[in-house]
Design an enzyme around this catalytic site. Sequence first.
Site, PDB file in Angstrom:
ATOM      1  N   GLN A 108       0.832  -1.199   0.000  1.00 48.54           N
ATOM      2  CA  GLN A 108       0.000   0.000   0.000  1.00 48.54           C
ATOM      3  C   GLN A 108       0.869   1.254   0.000  1.00 48.54           C
ATOM      4  O   GLN A 108       0.372   2.352  -0.238  1.00 48.54           O
ATOM      5  CB  GLN A 108      -0.882   0.029   1.250  1.00 48.54           C
ATOM      6  CG  GLN A 108      -1.852  -1.122   1.387  1.00 48.54           C
ATOM      7  CD  GLN A 108      -2.483  -1.126   2.769  1.00 48.54           C
ATOM      8  OE1 GLN A 108      -2.115  -1.919   3.625  1.00 48.54           O
ATOM      9  NE2 GLN A 108      -3.426  -0.225   3.010  1.00 48.54           N
ATOM     10  N   ASP A 111       6.268   4.818  -1.043  1.00 47.07           N
ATOM     11  CA  ASP A 111       7.595   5.368  -0.774  1.00 47.07           C
ATOM     12  C   ASP A 111       8.723   4.740  -1.580  1.00 47.07           C
ATOM     13  O   ASP A 111       9.849   5.243  -1.585  1.00 47.07           O
ATOM     14  CB  ASP A 111       7.921   5.277   0.718  1.00 47.07           C
ATOM     15  CG  ASP A 111       7.705   3.887   1.296  1.00 47.07           C
ATOM     16  OD1 ASP A 111       8.094   2.900   0.649  1.00 47.07           O
ATOM     17  OD2 ASP A 111       7.144   3.795   2.413  1.00 47.07           O
ATOM     18  N   HIS A 144      -0.956   1.442  -4.647  1.00 45.05           N
ATOM     19  CA  HIS A 144      -1.342   2.859  -4.624  1.00 45.05           C
ATOM     20  C   HIS A 144      -0.368   3.747  -5.384  1.00 45.05           C
ATOM     21  O   HIS A 144      -0.396   4.967  -5.231  1.00 45.05           O
ATOM     22  CB  HIS A 144      -1.482   3.335  -3.177  1.00 45.05           C
ATOM     23  CG  HIS A 144      -2.570   2.630  -2.426  1.00 45.05           C
ATOM     24  ND1 HIS A 144      -2.627   2.588  -1.046  1.00 45.05           N
ATOM     25  CD2 HIS A 144      -3.651   1.935  -2.869  1.00 45.05           C
ATOM     26  CE1 HIS A 144      -3.693   1.890  -0.676  1.00 45.05           C
ATOM     27  NE2 HIS A 144      -4.325   1.484  -1.761  1.00 45.05           N
ATOM     28  N   CYS A 152       1.112  13.912 -15.979  1.00 42.14           N
ATOM     29  CA  CYS A 152       0.253  15.016 -16.407  1.00 42.14           C
ATOM     30  C   CYS A 152      -1.187  14.527 -16.495  1.00 42.14           C
ATOM     31  O   CYS A 152      -1.465  13.481 -17.091  1.00 42.14           O
ATOM     32  CB  CYS A 152       0.719  15.549 -17.764  1.00 42.14           C
ATOM     33  SG  CYS A 152      -0.369  16.829 -18.449  1.00 42.14           S
ATOM     34  N   CYS A 207       3.175  20.987 -17.243  1.00 35.86           N
ATOM     35  CA  CYS A 207       3.679  19.946 -18.133  1.00 35.86           C
ATOM     36  C   CYS A 207       4.413  20.577 -19.324  1.00 35.86           C
ATOM     37  O   CYS A 207       3.856  21.455 -19.995  1.00 35.86           O
ATOM     38  CB  CYS A 207       2.518  19.090 -18.632  1.00 35.86           C
ATOM     39  SG  CYS A 207       2.973  17.876 -19.900  1.00 35.86           S
ATOM     40  N   CYS A 210       2.237  19.794 -22.772  1.00 33.56           N
ATOM     41  CA  CYS A 210       0.917  20.353 -23.106  1.00 33.56           C
ATOM     42  C   CYS A 210       0.488  21.489 -22.182  1.00 33.56           C
ATOM     43  O   CYS A 210      -0.618  22.011 -22.322  1.00 33.56           O
ATOM     44  CB  CYS A 210      -0.135  19.248 -23.084  1.00 33.56           C
ATOM     45  SG  CYS A 210      -0.568  18.694 -21.407  1.00 33.56           S
ATOM     46  N   GLY A 248       2.280  -4.412   9.119  1.00 30.56           N
ATOM     47  CA  GLY A 248       2.216  -2.974   9.330  1.00 30.56           C
ATOM     48  C   GLY A 248       1.038  -2.302   8.675  1.00 30.56           C
ATOM     49  O   GLY A 248       1.142  -1.155   8.235  1.00 30.56           O
ATOM     50  N   ASN A 274       1.193  -6.450  13.314  1.00 30.30           N
ATOM     51  CA  ASN A 274       0.900  -5.017  13.319  1.00 30.30           C
ATOM     52  C   ASN A 274       0.928  -4.491  14.745  1.00 30.30           C
ATOM     53  O   ASN A 274       0.772  -5.250  15.702  1.00 30.30           O
ATOM     54  CB  ASN A 274      -0.481  -4.760  12.699  1.00 30.30           C
ATOM     55  CG  ASN A 274      -0.760  -3.298  12.458  1.00 30.30           C
ATOM     56  OD1 ASN A 274       0.011  -2.628  11.767  1.00 30.30           O
ATOM     57  ND2 ASN A 274      -1.834  -2.774  13.020  1.00 30.30           N
ATOM     58  N   GLY A 294       9.760  -4.381  12.001  1.00 28.30           N
ATOM     59  CA  GLY A 294      11.113  -4.654  11.528  1.00 28.30           C
ATOM     60  C   GLY A 294      11.872  -5.609  12.420  1.00 28.30           C
ATOM     61  O   GLY A 294      12.545  -6.526  11.942  1.00 28.30           O
TER      62      GLY A 294
END
Length: 320
Positions: A108, A111, A144, A152, A207, A210, A248, A274, A294
Amino acid sequence: MRPAGTLASFLERCSARKRGRGCVVLTGAGCSTESGIPDYRGPNGQYHRADFVLLTFQKFMRDDNEKRRYWARSMLGYSTMCGASCNAAHMALQAFTKSGAVAHILTQNVDGLHHLATYGGVGDAEEEHYYKYTTSDAPLKELHGNIHNVICTSCGFFMPRARLQRELRERNPGFYEQYGADVSRTRPDGDYSAPTEAVNAMHLVMCPRCNGFFKPHVVLFGENVPKPIVEATMSLVRDKASCLLCLGTSLQVYSAYRYVLQANQLGIPVAIVNAGTTRGDAIADLKLDVESVGSVLAETAHEMLGVPASMFFRRKTIQL
């Protein structure tokens, strides 16, 4: 039994039972908080802040002032994403992937840290190295999108976010220095709580093809995950998963929870690791409530792969 031992036993049982398949991992923001990237729903998450105002896809697309607001905030907050390093969760998952214990990762997160883990995990903010956050040989599906790319909204022109950041700073000299000093204003996904005067002062970069508006190449609130990605990932869970391991994530959004429902309906074991409760706790086969995803993954990798857990905190390529 310690959480790592419990998780290792679960994964080994699933692997033995479902030969020819592999563990499919679903990761959320809790995998990246230890890299200094804020989350939304954790104990200190964005939803607990009184000044939080949600920016939706619909607002962004219909209102040019909302576009200025987004890019003012993003220009100030992108530094938390650009140059971020992997933590033990990303590095342990990379080791599991190399060993074959993990077959696929669905994330999800926007990053790019699962990509970076394949390059050793050390953050790199140089514009020419942005590819480390966007491209790799990892068996990864980004549900995501990826914050390190922009697109653009008119012609679909694609550009690295690092290039846009440079052009935004050139177009708005002194802006970052004037408005971006307060770390407490940092928000998830490279966002920042920018004051109104910063939004009003913002000059957008358009952009070059355009003269249209740029949008981050991510799924904003109110926007749907692209259908081809949904279909491909649902098929992957159905046809390839020995188990589904959720790391997580609170599973509050349906775009993540759908995989838990699917696995449960197909009889595919589900484990959740989690900090705090999740939407899927009632139907999970294993739930571990932990402080650090982690640390648990590093210890689990030590038990299953024989790699010292400390190696995963050093952000370097793990030799198996």
